[in-house]
Structure formats: structure tokens, C-alpha cells
Design a protein around this motif. Structure first.
Motif, PDB file in Angstrom:
ATOM      1  N   GLY A 176       0.812  -1.223   0.000  1.00  0.00           N
ATOM      2  CA  GLY A 176       0.000   0.000   0.000  1.00  0.00           C
ATOM      3  C   GLY A 176       0.836   1.259   0.000  1.00  0.00           C
ATOM      4  N   TRP A 177       0.536   2.150   0.960  1.00  0.00           N
ATOM      5  CA  TRP A 177       1.151   3.475   0.998  1.00  0.00           C
ATOM      6  C   TRP A 177       1.512   3.842   2.428  1.00  0.00           C
ATOM      7  CZ3 TRP A 177       1.898   6.389  -3.464  1.00  0.00           C
ATOM      8  CH2 TRP A 177       1.302   5.869  -4.612  1.00  0.00           C
ATOM      9  N   ARG A 178       2.533   4.676   2.562  1.00  0.00           N
ATOM     10  CA  ARG A 178       2.890   5.257   3.846  1.00  0.00           C
ATOM     11  C   ARG A 178       2.745   6.768   3.716  1.00  0.00           C
ATOM     12  NH1 ARG A 178       9.108   4.197   5.016  1.00  0.00           N
ATOM     13  NH2 ARG A 178       8.756   5.895   6.509  1.00  0.00           N
ATOM     14  N   THR A 179       2.309   7.432   4.776  1.00  0.00           N
ATOM     15  CA  THR A 179       2.022   8.863   4.706  1.00  0.00           C
ATOM     16  C   THR A 179       2.490   9.560   5.976  1.00  0.00           C
ATOM     17  OG1 THR A 179       0.026   8.362   3.417  1.00  0.00           O
ATOM     18  CG2 THR A 179       0.228  10.590   4.304  1.00  0.00           C
ATOM     19  N   GLU A 180       3.237  10.635   5.799  1.00  0.00           N
ATOM     20  CA  GLU A 180       3.592  11.528   6.904  1.00  0.00           C
ATOM     21  C   GLU A 180       2.650  12.730   6.855  1.00  0.00           C
ATOM     22  OE1 GLU A 180       5.846  10.807   9.115  1.00  0.00           O
ATOM     23  OE2 GLU A 180       6.925   9.153   8.124  1.00  0.00           O
ATOM     24  N   LEU A 181       2.211  13.185   8.043  1.00  0.00           N
ATOM     25  CA  LEU A 181       1.180  14.220   8.107  1.00  0.00           C
ATOM     26  C   LEU A 181       1.508  15.249   9.180  1.00  0.00           C
ATOM     27  CD1 LEU A 181      -1.696  11.621   8.137  1.00  0.00           C
ATOM     28  CD2 LEU A 181      -1.380  13.258   6.265  1.00  0.00           C
ATOM     29  N   ALA A 182       1.011  16.458   8.997  1.00  0.00           N
ATOM     30  CA  ALA A 182       1.045  17.475  10.053  1.00  0.00           C
ATOM     31  C   ALA A 182      -0.113  18.438   9.837  1.00  0.00           C
ATOM     32  CB  ALA A 182       2.371  18.228  10.055  1.00  0.00           C
ATOM     33  N   PHE A 183      -0.706  18.884  10.941  1.00  0.00           N
ATOM     34  CA  PHE A 183      -1.907  19.716  10.905  1.00  0.00           C
ATOM     35  C   PHE A 183      -1.683  20.946  11.782  1.00  0.00           C
ATOM     36  CE2 PHE A 183      -2.885  15.285  10.446  1.00  0.00           C
ATOM     37  CZ  PHE A 183      -3.853  15.193   9.459  1.00  0.00           C
ATOM     38  N   ARG A 184      -1.961  22.102  11.236  1.00  0.00           N
ATOM     39  CA  ARG A 184      -1.868  23.335  12.033  1.00  0.00           C
ATOM     40  C   ARG A 184      -2.959  23.365  13.103  1.00  0.00           C
ATOM     41  NH1 ARG A 184       1.707  27.038   9.847  1.00  0.00           N
ATOM     42  NH2 ARG A 184       2.187  26.810   7.617  1.00  0.00           N
ATOM     43  N   ASP A 185      -4.093  22.775  12.792  1.00  0.00           N
ATOM     44  CA  ASP A 185      -5.212  22.701  13.745  1.00  0.00           C
ATOM     45  C   ASP A 185      -5.651  21.253  13.873  1.00  0.00           C
ATOM     46  OD1 ASP A 185      -5.590  25.581  14.233  1.00  0.00           O
ATOM     47  OD2 ASP A 185      -6.148  25.621  12.110  1.00  0.00           O
ATOM     48  N   THR A 186      -6.213  20.929  15.015  1.00  0.00           N
ATOM     49  CA  THR A 186      -6.665  19.564  15.218  1.00  0.00           C
ATOM     50  C   THR A 186      -7.928  19.295  14.413  1.00  0.00           C
ATOM     51  OG1 THR A 186      -7.118  17.879  16.894  1.00  0.00           O
ATOM     52  CG2 THR A 186      -8.142  20.050  17.201  1.00  0.00           C
ATOM     53  N   VAL A 187      -8.222  18.049  14.220  1.00  0.00           N
ATOM     54  CA  VAL A 187      -9.402  17.610  13.476  1.00  0.00           C
ATOM     55  C   VAL A 187     -10.463  17.183  14.476  1.00  0.00           C
ATOM     56  CG1 VAL A 187     -10.295  15.844  11.907  1.00  0.00           C
ATOM     57  CG2 VAL A 187      -8.079  16.939  11.448  1.00  0.00           C
ATOM     58  N   GLU A 188     -11.698  17.614  14.245  1.00  0.00           N
ATOM     59  CA  GLU A 188     -12.760  17.351  15.216  1.00  0.00           C
ATOM     60  C   GLU A 188     -13.078  15.867  15.330  1.00  0.00           C
ATOM     61  OE1 GLU A 188     -17.442  18.606  16.020  1.00  0.00           O
ATOM     62  OE2 GLU A 188     -16.164  19.858  14.749  1.00  0.00           O
ATOM     63  N   ASP A 189     -13.154  15.166  14.207  1.00  0.00           N
ATOM     64  CA  ASP A 189     -13.511  13.745  14.224  1.00  0.00           C
ATOM     65  C   ASP A 189     -12.518  12.982  13.351  1.00  0.00           C
ATOM     66  OD1 ASP A 189     -14.653  11.178  13.714  1.00  0.00           O
ATOM     67  OD2 ASP A 189     -16.632  11.951  14.261  1.00  0.00           O
ATOM     68  N   TRP A 190     -11.579  12.317  14.000  1.00  0.00           N
ATOM     69  CA  TRP A 190     -10.536  11.621  13.247  1.00  0.00           C
ATOM     70  C   TRP A 190     -11.088  10.403  12.506  1.00  0.00           C
ATOM     71  CZ3 TRP A 190      -6.254  13.772  11.901  1.00  0.00           C
ATOM     72  CH2 TRP A 190      -5.686  14.783  12.697  1.00  0.00           C
ATOM     73  N   THR A 191     -12.128   9.799  13.023  1.00  0.00           N
ATOM     74  CA  THR A 191     -12.703   8.652  12.318  1.00  0.00           C
ATOM     75  C   THR A 191     -13.262   9.077  10.973  1.00  0.00           C
ATOM     76  OG1 THR A 191     -13.211   7.512  14.384  1.00  0.00           O
ATOM     77  CG2 THR A 191     -14.444   6.834  12.432  1.00  0.00           C
ATOM     78  N   ASP A 192     -14.016  10.173  10.967  1.00  0.00           N
ATOM     79  CA  ASP A 192     -14.551  10.672   9.698  1.00  0.00           C
ATOM     80  C   ASP A 192     -13.428  11.107   8.757  1.00  0.00           C
ATOM     81  OD1 ASP A 192     -17.115  10.176  10.482  1.00  0.00           O
ATOM     82  OD2 ASP A 192     -17.616  12.263  10.973  1.00  0.00           O
ATOM     83  N   TRP A 193     -12.398  11.734   9.327  1.00  0.00           N
ATOM     84  CA  TRP A 193     -11.270  12.176   8.502  1.00  0.00           C
ATOM     85  C   TRP A 193     -10.628  10.962   7.821  1.00  0.00           C
ATOM     86  CZ3 TRP A 193      -6.071  11.291   7.983  1.00  0.00           C
ATOM     87  CH2 TRP A 193      -5.345  12.216   7.248  1.00  0.00           C
ATOM     88  N   CYS A 194     -10.441   9.890   8.547  1.00  0.00           N
ATOM     89  CA  CYS A 194      -9.840   8.676   7.990  1.00  0.00           C
ATOM     90  C   CYS A 194     -10.722   8.066   6.913  1.00  0.00           C
ATOM     91  CB  CYS A 194      -9.574   7.659   9.089  1.00  0.00           C
ATOM     92  SG  CYS A 194      -8.212   8.095  10.193  1.00  0.00           S
ATOM     93  N   ARG A 195     -12.045   8.085   7.154  1.00  0.00           N
ATOM     94  CA  ARG A 195     -12.951   7.534   6.144  1.00  0.00           C
ATOM     95  C   ARG A 195     -12.787   8.303   4.826  1.00  0.00           C
ATOM     96  NH1 ARG A 195     -16.190   3.953   8.653  1.00  0.00           N
ATOM     97  NH2 ARG A 195     -16.894   4.382  10.795  1.00  0.00           N
ATOM     98  N   ASP A 196     -12.736   9.631   4.904  1.00  0.00           N
ATOM     99  CA  ASP A 196     -12.606  10.455   3.698  1.00  0.00           C
ATOM    100  C   ASP A 196     -11.230  10.290   3.055  1.00  0.00           C
ATOM    101  OD1 ASP A 196     -15.148  11.418   4.118  1.00  0.00           O
ATOM    102  OD2 ASP A 196     -14.480  13.255   5.121  1.00  0.00           O
ATOM    103  N   THR A 197     -10.193  10.218   3.882  1.00  0.00           N
ATOM    104  CA  THR A 197      -8.825  10.222   3.372  1.00  0.00           C
ATOM    105  C   THR A 197      -8.416   8.880   2.793  1.00  0.00           C
ATOM    106  OG1 THR A 197      -8.201  11.919   4.975  1.00  0.00           O
ATOM    107  CG2 THR A 197      -6.412  10.621   3.999  1.00  0.00           C
ATOM    108  N   PHE A 198      -8.796   7.811   3.464  1.00  0.00           N
ATOM    109  CA  PHE A 198      -8.354   6.469   3.061  1.00  0.00           C
ATOM    110  C   PHE A 198      -9.435   5.655   2.372  1.00  0.00           C
ATOM    111  CE2 PHE A 198      -5.895   7.412   7.039  1.00  0.00           C
ATOM    112  CZ  PHE A 198      -4.700   7.720   6.396  1.00  0.00           C
ATOM    113  N   GLY A 199     -10.612   6.262   2.179  1.00  0.00           N
ATOM    114  CA  GLY A 199     -11.694   5.559   1.494  1.00  0.00           C
ATOM    115  C   GLY A 199     -12.242   4.399   2.301  1.00  0.00           C
ATOM    116  N   ILE A 200     -12.365   4.569   3.603  1.00  0.00           N
ATOM    117  CA  ILE A 200     -12.846   3.498   4.470  1.00  0.00           C
ATOM    118  C   ILE A 200     -14.369   3.411   4.383  1.00  0.00           C
ATOM    119  CG2 ILE A 200     -12.898   2.612   6.831  1.00  0.00           C
ATOM    120  CD1 ILE A 200     -10.104   2.768   5.654  1.00  0.00           C
ATOM    121  N   PRO A 201     -14.930   2.243   4.127  1.00  0.00           N
ATOM    122  CA  PRO A 201     -16.398   2.113   4.079  1.00  0.00           C
ATOM    123  C   PRO A 201     -17.029   2.517   5.409  1.00  0.00           C
ATOM    124  CG  PRO A 201     -15.340   0.159   3.168  1.00  0.00           C
ATOM    125  CD  PRO A 201     -14.256   0.967   3.798  1.00  0.00           C
ATOM    126  N   THR A 202     -18.238   3.040   5.345  1.00  0.00           N
ATOM    127  CA  THR A 202     -18.911   3.532   6.545  1.00  0.00           C
ATOM    128  C   THR A 202     -19.276   2.415   7.518  1.00  0.00           C
ATOM    129  OG1 THR A 202     -21.025   3.430   5.369  1.00  0.00           O
ATOM    130  CG2 THR A 202     -19.863   5.543   5.364  1.00  0.00           C
TER     131      THR A 202
END
Length: 885
Positions: A728-754
Motif C-alpha cells: 500500500g502506501w505510507r504517509t507523513e502528516l502534520a496539521f496546524r489545527d486539530t481535526v474534530e472527528d478523526w474517524t470521519d477524517w480517515c474515512r474520507d482520506t483512506f476511502g474506508i467504508p462507513t
């Protein structure tokens, strides 16, 4: 059963022979060609991983117009029509080709012929302008032709090898291994490395001169003055075969010792040691590469080096000579056919009326460019200001590789008509193409390349053309025919090569160094059997001479070489209070150019997976930077964001950043966006090694590392860097602000089924959080979050993508963020060839393996291409020092 094909590696200018085998199942394997005289069977990490880069993922498979699939007829008609229209309305100089050292010689030949002899403009330049133009200019000034005098064998025969501006261990690994083997056999051989950084090449060096950026002119001027004052000059050779010696020595003697030490940054005792080594060692080879060429004084650097070899007569004889190390696989071939804007085919001069007339008669062309065209930097300025109306970019990615890269991107974006021929659909440049043409890639295309020692080798196709992809020479020939030009009815690359060879011999009579007329009537069968050979190979030659100039015979009208009286630059310092650091750019071991090829390989990304900036510890402390922080680098031209690497190898005041990363693999890492369009006044080559920048810590509230089975969609993230990984893929990340819901963020980013719920862990006090998503026993994605750069064992985490997770304990190990006892962490990759991590090497050292050879025997690390041997030696030294405390 499998079918074997002998071909040539598509990476650096070493030009290694490769044997590719295609099995009945379609599986392809590669190995070094033991019969090829460039590598004798060796391959570097990149060459060894070639089969990992030939898949069709992301390929352009059919012509596109305005981003939509179309057919060849309409695409070629449109290209011909728009180029013809621009020429009629605005003249031949309103169109341009920007080509590449990735092209084969046959492609290069057709491009040069079409532009200069039929369109009638010299507006054809190449990305070789970015790497080899200063060497070309220096050769032409000194020798009268762009001639490399020596051979690879000279490095093995020399008693002193000087490597200046060349990280040979990482940039030309197989040649480095030949040199290292020669030194191991003859320990009395001396090697000097001249480089602001202590690179991995210094592992075999007897002397490292940590020179100031752009101090090379002063250094070799000082050497020439020393040679003239110590009786080391070969007065017989100088008198018989050269001109301008007295003037060159007088200019060099004007540089005082205090000024020499100031300009080079080298102590007087180091300078004298180097000068005496050169003075007392007749069999000396001086190799130079991008650290010399990519400079606003690059041509003078080349001539300062050549001056020293001419003065001592150390040229053209075994183990002696100046040696330009070519950057790309076919930069030399491009030079042979006139692929640069200021050259003609067969090393003829565009400013010479007789040469122009000679080429035009051979081509029976309707016109001939009468003056040099626009060199790369000026070409894109002309695109920006509207002088160029139609631009054809072939096999290169200038939005990443050109200086002032943001300006270049804007110029291409606003150009009225842009054609791009490439193999990948998505690059930083193809996104601006009005017409995108699918080209053949390595393993599919067929032709020749020339390496750094003037050796021409076949690059043979062994894979079928994918989709509707076609050879670059075919594309240009079809457009030429549609523009109404005769002389482009080629049926095969053999016909083009034969024409190229015949032109080199046409009325040559020894006037040009480049003569391969012996192949002027080669047919398809002989071309297919063509073995590697060095030029010159004139008609009727019983044997060729592998070296030039031992007995003079230079290519100026009087057959004498020219010493160049060089003026030391007024200043080489570019920093000021606002931009106090000096940026140096370059390559790393396992990646190539803009990663359109190596970015496909998980193995090649495992050693260094994201862009980095290398700082000296003192500079890092002053800037408040810690290891693994993110840093924002800024110049007047732009900004980038990279990871911080702190190392004693780096000189204080300087920062090294690799040039490979782009918008396909990182958020903001096109390092050439920081490089100004400053060029050498003679060669037109940009200065990429001495750039004034500022640095500041990139502040983030959340840092992350993720692994995922699918490619993540992270373009909206403040910082990201992605790389292929096993499974697959490896990803390094950094955010200036925190994310309210990391589960939803992961679903959108990695295409995780609901319907897939994560396992998770969160610690509000420390800010650590981990999420993992599973489908049955397969890991879909895992993310590790913290307020500081994440310290998870990355290679272990990547390994989970290919592991079964039917056992809940293995799932919870991911959430724990550390490997279990049954899953040892291999550590950061050191040896890419065999995927050996640092922890395994350390274990071997602790088990009694106290030499590189012993570690190799135990783990295989360092036993293939050898590029990691210096790193292994450093690990051994560190472990033994720690054990002794």
C-alpha cells in the motif's frame, strides 16, 4: 523458460548494461550484464529495482486533447496545425521544443533535425542544460569540441582520483564501486573528495576538502599557480600543444594565499596537502559533476580544472585526465546530435556558417537556424512573456526541475499551446498540457544511448507497447510530415541511427571528434545485434583510439588546446541578514529526478521516504529545530516544507535538500521553487548549489503517520508526504489545527467504508491517538497521531499491511503502537537492495560482525550494489564507540 534481452539502464550516465528476462508467465527479472564494459554485471539499487517501475499504473495509454481521450490522427493534426499557424503568424522563433536526457539518441536526432533544419529555429533545448552545459562549454573552450578525453578505466589506473562536486557513491554508484574496488586492491591509491558536505563518497577518501560553495574556481586557480611555481609543468607538452599558458598562470598568480583560504574556506595546510598530492602524482584523474556544473561560474570551474591537466600534460593517457561525469542516461547522446540550443548535430557549431551549410546539404532541408536558440531559462522566460506561442515538452518535468519553478509553472499554464509527450498521466507538468501524447517507456522503446565515457549502447525493447503509446521519434516524424516536410519517413530507429552516423562522417575528414561513420549503412539486423562501442568509429577504422589528446590533436583550427585565463568571481556569497543560510540541492541514493519512475517502487522509497533538509547541529540549535521537526524554507522565489535532519556531515551555514519531491508526492517540496534563475554567462546553466534561504520551524498542533492499503487523498492537509510501501502506501502528516472527528477524517482520506468501525486508543493528556480499520483479517489503514513528530516503528507498521490480523492480539499491537515479541522491528531501511533495516545490522554487530564485510556475510546488506556500505560502516563505528564508553 524465459527470453533474455540485453539493454541499458535508464538512470545515470554510467550507462550500465542490463539483462532483462521475460518468463512465459510475463514476469520480468533484471540483472547486470556481465559482458557490458561499463558495469561488468554490477547494478545499483535503482537498476536492481527496474522491474518495480514498469507497471502500467498511472500510464498515459492514449492521446488526450484538453484532458479528454482522443485518437492519434486528430492529436497529431492539431499539433502540426498549431505549430504551423504560430510559425506563419509569428515566425519560426515563436515555437520551441524542450527535450530530455531521457530521450534516446534517435528521438533527439529527429527533434533537432525538425527544429533546426526544417522549422528553421534553434529553439530546442534540453534538461541536460541543467546538468551538463558547463562541461560542454568548458570542453569547447579548451579543446575546440565537446570531447571527454578519458575512460572509466582511468579511474582504476590512476594513483590519485579527485572527485569534485560529485557524490559518486550515491549519484554514480556502480562507478563508485569500481573505484572502491581499485583502492581496495591498491591501498596506496589516494582519493580526494571536494564537497561542502561530508557525503557518503568520503567513506573511501584520504582527504575531504569541505570547500565553500562555489570555491572551486579559486581552488584550482591556486593549484595552477602552485604547479607553475614548483616545476611540475610539462613544458614540452604545453609548448607543442597549447596556447595561453602564460596568461592563465598570471591570472592564477594574482590570487593571494589569504584570499585563497578565504574564498575556499580551507586551511592553508589542507590546501598545501592537496596541491602537493596533485604535483607529485602524475597519474591523476579529476572527476567533476553537478557541484561544478550547476553554478554561475560553472564553465570557469571546468576550465580551471582542465588548465591544471593541460599544464602537467596529464590528459589522454592511461590514468590521467579531466573527466566529466554525465548526469543522465543520454545527456551525451543529446550533445552528439545537437540537442542543445547552441549546437548542431555531430558536434558542429551553429555559429559556424560552413557547419550550417554542411548539415543543411546533408539533410537537404529547406532552411537552417542561423543563430543559437533560447537556452532553458531564457526559453521559459520567452514562454512567460508571450514570445513563444507553441511549446512541445518531451520526457521531462520542468515544473519540478527548472529553477524558479513556480514561475515556470505559471508560464507553461498560460502558454497558448502546450504539447507534452510522457509516460505518466499525472505529473506536475502534464496537468498543463493541451495535448498529451503517450510515449514508450523503458523496456518498450528501442534505440541507443551514450554514457559518460563516450560508449554507445543499445536500449532494446522487450515489452509490448502499452495501449496506444508510440515512440517519441515516431510522434515527431508524423508531425513533421503533417507540417509538409520531407525527410521524416523513418520506418525504424535503425534508419535514424544510420542517418545520424552518416552525418557524423559527412565531409568530416578529421575536423570533428565525433565520427561514427562506420555505422552509416547499418541495417535493422546489424542494429539489433549492435554491441556497445566507444566513439570515434570512422569509416574504415581498423581499431579506434579510446582516449583523446595525449599527443595533442585538439579541435581548434590550429590543433592546439586553449588555456583559459580565469578571473575569480567578485563574490560567491549570496546570503544576507534576511536569507542567512546557503541551500545546496542534489540527489539521494535511491530516487531519480522527479520520481516519475522511482516513485513507483516501495523498495526505493524505503530508505528515504519524504523530503528533508539537512542542518548542522549548531544551525539547528540556533533555529530551535529538533530532529524530525518540520521546517519551512524560504527564498525570494518561493517556500517549501520538509522534514529536519540534523547531521555533522553538513557544514554549518549550509542546508542540503534533495531535488526529487514534487506535488505528486508531497504537499510543498518542489525545491527548485527556491532556486533563482541565475545562470552561468557562458553555458546558460542554472546555479542550483548556492542559494540564499531562510529557515523557520513549521508549527503544527498534530503530527501523524499512517499506513493504508489504498492511496490516500491528502491534498487538503497542511503537510503531507506519501510514498509507495509494500502492500500500500505510507504517509507523513502534520496539521496546524486539530481535526474534530478523526474517524470521519480517515474515512474520507483512506476511502474506508462507513460500515467499518475502527479500533482506537486516545490519551487526552499526552495527545496521542491511534486508529486502525480492518476488513476481515486485512488492515485497511492505521494512523498514529501525537503533538510531536510521531515515533512509531514505521517499517513494522508498514509490514502490517501484508500481515493477517485474524488474531485480535495483533490488532491490539497496532493500537499499542509497537511490535509484539513475535514481530521484531527491522528499523529504518539501510540496504534497499535486500530491504535490510538498521536494527538487523545492529544485531549483527552486537553478535560480533565488526566489519562491513562481516555484516554483509551475516545479513546480505551491502553485498549487491554497495551504495549503503558507507552507511553500514558508520553504524558499526557508532555501535563500537557506544560499547567502549
Amino acid at each position: 523458460m524465459s527470453v533474455e534481452t540485453k539493454t541499458t539502464c535508464p538512470y545515470c550516465g554510467v550507462g550500465c548494461g542490463v539483462v532483462a528476462a521475460v518468463a512465459d508467465t510475463g514476469t520480468v527479472t533484471v540483472k547486470g550484464d556481465p559482458d557490458h564494459p561499463a558495469n561488468f554485471g554490477r547494478l545499483c539499487s535503482k537498476g536492481s529495482a527496474l522491474t518495480e517501475t514498469i507497471d502500467l499504473d498511472g500510464r498515459v495509454l492514449y492521446p488526450e486533447i484538453s484532458g479528454q481521450r482522443d485518437d492519434w490522427e486528430r492529436a497529431l493534426d492539431l499539433v502540426a496545425q498549431r505549430f504551423s499557424q504560430a510559425i506563419v503568424e509569428h515566425g519560426p522563433d515563436s515555437v520551441a521544443f524542450y527535450v530530455s536526457g531521457q530521450l534516446l539518441t534517435e528521438d533527439y536526432y529527429v527533434a533537432n533535425k525538425l527544429m533546426k533544419g526544417f522549422i528553421g529555429s534553434a529553439n530546442i533545448d534540453t534538461n541536460s542544460r541543467l546538468c551538463m552545459a558547463s562541461s560542454v562549454a568548458g570542453h569547447r573552450r579548451a579543446f575546440g569540441a565537446d570531447t571527454v578525453p578519458g575512460t572509466y578505466e582511468d579511474l582504476e589506473l590512476a594513483d590519485l582520483v579527485i572527485l569534485t562536486g560529485s557524490n559518486l557513491a550515491w549519484c554514480h554508484p556502480v562507478l563508485y564501486q569500481r573505484l572502491a574496488a581499485a583502492k581496495a586492491e591498491r591501498p596506496e591509491m589516494k582519493i580526494v573528495v571536494i564537497d561542502p558536505r561530508r557525503t557518503m563518497t568520503c567513506d573511501i577518501a584520504d582527504l575531504h576538502l569541505a570547500i565553500k560553495p562555489d570555491g572551486d574556481v579559486a581552488l584550482f586557480m591556486g593549484l595552477l599557480a602552485h604547479l607553475a611555481g614548483t616545476g611540475a609543468v610539462d613544458t614540452v607538452y604545453v609548448a607543442a600543444h597549447t596556447k595561453g599558458f602564460d596568461e592563465a598562470v598570471a591570472a592564477a598568480a594574482g590570487l593571494s594565499e589569504p584570499e585563497l583560504t578565504m574564498r575556499t574556506g580551507l586551511p592553508a595546510q589542507e590546501l598545501q596537502r592537496f596541491f602537493r598530492l596533485f604535483e607529485q602524482t602524475p597519474k591523476t584523474v579529476t572527476c567533476f559533476s553537478q557541484g561544478v556544473n550547476q553554478s554561475s561560474s560553472g564553465t570557469d570551474k571546468v576550465n580551471a580544472i582542465i588548465n591544471c591537466h593541460l599544464a602537467t600534460g596529464r590528459i589522454g593517457r592511461p590514468g590521467m585526465g579531466p573527466f566529466s561525469l554525465t548526469g543522465q542516461p543520454n545527456a551525451m547522446g543529446g550533445r552528439e546530435v545537437g540537442g542543445l540550443a547552441n549546437m548542431l548535430a555531430a558536434h558542429m557549431a551553429i555559429e559556424n556558417e560552413n557547419d550550417r551549410e554542411r548539415v543543411q546539404r546533408f539533410w537537404t532541408s529547406p532552411t537552417m537556424a542561423a543563430k543559437p536558440g533560447l537556452k532553458a531559462v531564457d526559453m521559459f522566460k520567452a514562454v512567460a512573456d508571450g514570445r513563444i506561442k507553441a511549446l512541445w515538452i518531451m520526457a521531462t518535468n520542468p515544473v519540478v526541475s527548472m529553477p524558479d519553478a513556480d514561475f515556470v509553472e505559471a508560464a507553461i499554464r498560460d502558454c497558448p499551446f502546450v504539447v507534452v509527450s510522457d509516460v505518466l498521466r499525472h505529473t506536475d507538468t502534464t496537468r498543463h498540457a493541451h495535448v498529451l501524447l503517450p510515449s514508450l517507456g523503458w523496456g518498450e522503446k528501442d534505440g541507443t544511448v551514450t554514457n559518460s565515457e563516450r560508449r554507445i549502447s543499445r536500449q532494446r525493447g522487450f515489452l509490448p507497447p502499452p495501449g496506444e503509446a508510440r515512440a517519441d521519434w515516431w510522434q515527431m516524424s508524423e508531425v513533421a510530415r503533417r507540417m509538409g516536410f520531407d525527410g521524416f519517413n523513418y520506418a525504424s530507429p535503425a534508419e535514424i541511427f544510420a542517418e545520424h552516423a552518416a552525418l557524423s562522417a559527412f565531409e568530416n575528414n578529421g575536423r570533428s571528434d565525433f565520427d561514427i561513420g562506420a555505422y552509416g549503412d547499418i541495417d535493422d539486423n546489424a542494429y539489433n545485434r549492435l554491441a556497445p562501442f566507444q566513439w570515434p568509429q570512422p569509416v574504415g577504422a581498423v581499431r579506434h583510439t579510446s582516449r583523446f589528446f595525449a599527443e595533442g590533436g585538439f579541435y581548434h583550427p590550429d590543433s592546439k588546446a586553449r588555456f583559459i585565463a580565469i578571473e575569480v568571481p567578485a563574490t560567491t556569497a549570496r546570503t544576507d541578514a534576511r536569507y542567512p543560510l546557503t541551500l545546496n540541492t542534489g540527489r539521494i541514493r535511491d530516487h531519480w529526478h522527479t520520481m516519475t519512475r522511482t516513485g513507483k517502487s516501495a523498495r526505493l522509497s524505503s530508505h528515504i521516504a519524504e523530503p528533508f533538509a539537512e542542518f548542522h547541529p549548531r544551525d539547528a540549535t540556533e533555529l530551535g529545530l529538533s530532529a524530525a521537526d518540520l521546517v519551512e524554507l524560504e527564498s525570494p522565489s518561493g517556500t517549501v516544507i520538509t522534514r529536519v535532519l540534523i547531521s555533522e556531515r553538513q557544514a554549518s551555514g549550509s542546508v542540503f535538500v534533495p531535488m526529487h519531491w514534487n506535488d505528486q508526492f508531497a504537499a510543498k517540496a518542489r525545491i527548485d521553487a527556491l532556486v533563482p534563475p541565475l545562470t552561468d554567462p557562458v553555458s546558460g546553466q542554472p546555479a542550483a548549489k548556492n542559494v540564499a534561504i531562510a529557515a523557520r520551524r513549521f508549527s503544527a498542533r498534530v503530527y501523524g503517520f499512517a499506513v493504508s492499503a489504498g492511496k490516500p487523498s491528502v491534498s487538503a492537509t497542511d503537510y503531507w508526504a506519501i510514498a509507495k510501501a509494500d502492500g500500500g502506501w505510507r504517509t507523513e502528516l502534520a496539521f496546524r489545527d486539530t481535526v474534530e472527528d478523526w474517524t470521519d477524517w480517515c474515512r474520507d482520506t483512506f476511502g474506508i467504508p462507513t460500515d467499518v468501525e475502527p479500533l482506537g486508543y486516545a490519551d487526552r493528556q499526552s495527545g496521542e491517538q491511534r486508529l486502525a480499520f480492518f476488513d476481515a483479517d486485512k488492515l485497511l489503514a492505521a494512523i498514529f497521531l501525537a503533538r510531536q513528530p510521531v515515533a512509531v516503528a514505521r517499517n513494522w507498521a508498514i509490514g502490517q499491511l501484508q500481515s493477517s490480523h485474524s488474531d485480535l492480539r495483533k490488532r491490539f499491537a497496532i493500537i499499542a503502537g509497537r511490535p509484539g515479541a513475535d514481530q521484531p522491528d527491522p528499523g529504518a531501511t539501510v540496504c534497499s537492495c535486500y530491504s535490510i533495516g538498521v536494527n538487523r545490522i545492529v544485531a549483527a554487530i552486537r553478535g560480533g560482525c565488526h566489519s562491513v564485510e562481516a555484516v554483509g556475510k551475516e545479513t546480505n546488506a551491502g553485498t549487491n550494489c554497495g551504495s549503503c556500505r558507507a552507511e553500514i560502516r558508520g553504524i558499526i563505528d557508532g555501535c563500537l564507540a557506544a560499547a567502549a564508553e
